[in-house]
Design a protein around this motif. Structure first.
Motif, PDB file in Angstrom:
ATOM      1  N   GLY A  10       0.902  -1.179   0.163  1.00 14.13           N
ATOM      2  CA  GLY A  10       0.127   0.000   0.018  1.00 14.13           C
ATOM      3  C   GLY A  10       0.898   1.357  -0.117  1.00 14.13           C
ATOM      4  N   LYS A  11       1.958   1.262   0.670  1.00 15.10           N
ATOM      5  CA  LYS A  11       2.822   2.465   0.595  1.00 15.10           C
ATOM      6  C   LYS A  11       3.965   2.267  -0.355  1.00 15.10           C
ATOM      7  N   ARG A  12       4.130   0.885  -0.903  1.00 14.22           N
ATOM      8  CA  ARG A  12       5.211   0.851  -1.834  1.00 14.22           C
ATOM      9  C   ARG A  12       4.759   0.056  -3.104  1.00 14.22           C
ATOM     10  N   PRO A  13       4.034   0.782  -4.153  1.00 14.45           N
ATOM     11  CA  PRO A  13       3.562   0.145  -5.538  1.00 14.45           C
ATOM     12  C   PRO A  13       4.651  -0.604  -5.893  1.00 14.45           C
ATOM     13  N   ILE A  14       4.375  -1.546  -6.550  1.00 14.26           N
ATOM     14  CA  ILE A  14       5.254  -2.466  -7.455  1.00 14.26           C
ATOM     15  C   ILE A  14       4.984  -2.512  -8.864  1.00 14.26           C
ATOM     16  N   VAL A  15       5.671  -2.039  -9.554  1.00 11.52           N
ATOM     17  CA  VAL A  15       5.307  -2.077 -11.025  1.00 11.52           C
ATOM     18  C   VAL A  15       6.471  -2.825 -11.893  1.00 11.52           C
ATOM     19  N   VAL A  69      11.733  -3.407 -13.273  1.00 13.08           N
ATOM     20  CA  VAL A  69      11.019  -3.448 -12.029  1.00 13.08           C
ATOM     21  C   VAL A  69      11.155  -2.200 -11.308  1.00 13.08           C
ATOM     22  N   ARG A  70      10.082  -1.648 -10.602  1.00 13.34           N
ATOM     23  CA  ARG A  70      10.042  -0.363  -9.972  1.00 13.34           C
ATOM     24  C   ARG A  70       9.308  -0.852  -8.409  1.00 13.34           C
ATOM     25  N   VAL A  71       9.628  -0.276  -7.344  1.00 13.66           N
ATOM     26  CA  VAL A  71       9.037  -0.323  -6.272  1.00 13.66           C
ATOM     27  C   VAL A  71       8.959   1.204  -5.771  1.00 13.66           C
ATOM     28  N   ASP A  72       7.968   1.706  -5.480  1.00 14.84           N
ATOM     29  CA  ASP A  72       7.774   3.007  -5.010  1.00 14.84           C
ATOM     30  C   ASP A  72       8.482   3.921  -6.012  1.00 14.84           C
ATOM     31  N   GLY A  73       8.424   3.679  -7.300  1.00  7.98           N
ATOM     32  CA  GLY A  73       9.498   4.798  -8.127  1.00  7.98           C
ATOM     33  C   GLY A  73      10.690   4.564  -8.202  1.00  7.98           C
ATOM     34  N   GLU A  74      11.377   3.575  -7.539  1.00  8.75           N
ATOM     35  CA  GLU A  74      12.792   3.235  -7.670  1.00  8.75           C
ATOM     36  C   GLU A  74      12.843   1.991  -8.342  1.00  8.75           C
ATOM     37  N   ILE A  75      13.900   2.054  -9.303  1.00  9.93           N
ATOM     38  CA  ILE A  75      14.242   0.951 -10.231  1.00  9.93           C
ATOM     39  C   ILE A  75      15.003  -0.105  -9.390  1.00  9.93           C
ATOM     40  N   LEU A  76      14.425  -1.356  -9.239  1.00 11.39           N
ATOM     41  CA  LEU A  76      15.260  -2.184  -8.747  1.00 11.39           C
ATOM     42  C   LEU A  76      16.293  -2.971  -9.424  1.00 11.39           C
ATOM     43  N   GLY A  77      15.558  -3.199 -10.964  1.00 12.81           N
ATOM     44  CA  GLY A  77      16.612  -3.694 -11.961  1.00 12.81           C
ATOM     45  C   GLY A  77      15.721  -4.140 -12.898  1.00 12.81           C
ATOM     46  N   VAL A 132      11.088 -11.942  -8.028  1.00 18.09           N
ATOM     47  CA  VAL A 132      10.816 -12.457  -6.588  1.00 18.09           C
ATOM     48  C   VAL A 132      12.191 -12.135  -5.845  1.00 18.09           C
ATOM     49  N   GLU A 133      13.325 -12.300  -6.424  1.00 17.04           N
ATOM     50  CA  GLU A 133      14.652 -11.874  -5.698  1.00 17.04           C
ATOM     51  C   GLU A 133      14.718 -10.459  -5.441  1.00 17.04           C
ATOM     52  N   PHE A 134      14.196  -9.623  -6.635  1.00 22.66           N
ATOM     53  CA  PHE A 134      14.340  -8.177  -6.466  1.00 22.66           C
ATOM     54  C   PHE A 134      13.341  -7.817  -5.352  1.00 22.66           C
ATOM     55  N   LEU A 135      12.296  -8.102  -5.404  1.00 20.52           N
ATOM     56  CA  LEU A 135      11.336  -7.981  -4.235  1.00 20.52           C
ATOM     57  C   LEU A 135      11.640  -8.462  -2.807  1.00 20.52           C
ATOM     58  N   ARG A 136      12.530  -9.364  -2.783  1.00 23.86           N
ATOM     59  CA  ARG A 136      12.863  -9.922  -1.456  1.00 23.86           C
ATOM     60  C   ARG A 136      14.033  -9.242  -0.999  1.00 23.86           C
TER      61      ARG A 136
END
Length: 90
Positions: A19-24, A36-44, A53-57
């Protein structure tokens, strides 16, 4: 409980965080993979559900590979988790 978010991985905690960290997950790039972005930040750039799953972990969001397709936590842009390569045109 059954359905998205059920089972191991703390569905209640993941739901609260999402709810605080949208996953796109963006459309597949022309060179392959999906940003992959979480809360606007690119994870990779993920090339599979396993990568996602690894990026989200690493971002503190635990989700099982079987849950990503139906998870309300993930906004799949354009296509779902079955496509990781750009569409080729002939």
């Amino acid at each position: 409980m059954t359905g998205p978010g059920a089972g191991a991985g703390g569905p209640d905690d993941a739901g609260a965080m999402a709810g605080k960290r949208p996953i796109v997950v963006q459309l597949p790039s022309p060179t392959g993979g999906r940003r992959v972005r979480v809360d606007g930040e690119i994870l990779g750039l993920a090339h599979s559900v396993r990568d996602l799953v690894e990026f989200l972990r690493r971002a503190g969001l635990e989700i099982e590979p079987e849950q990503v397709a139906d998870s309300p936590l993930i906004d799949w842009r354009g296509v779902g988790p079955d496509r990781w390569e750009a569409e080729t045109r002939t």
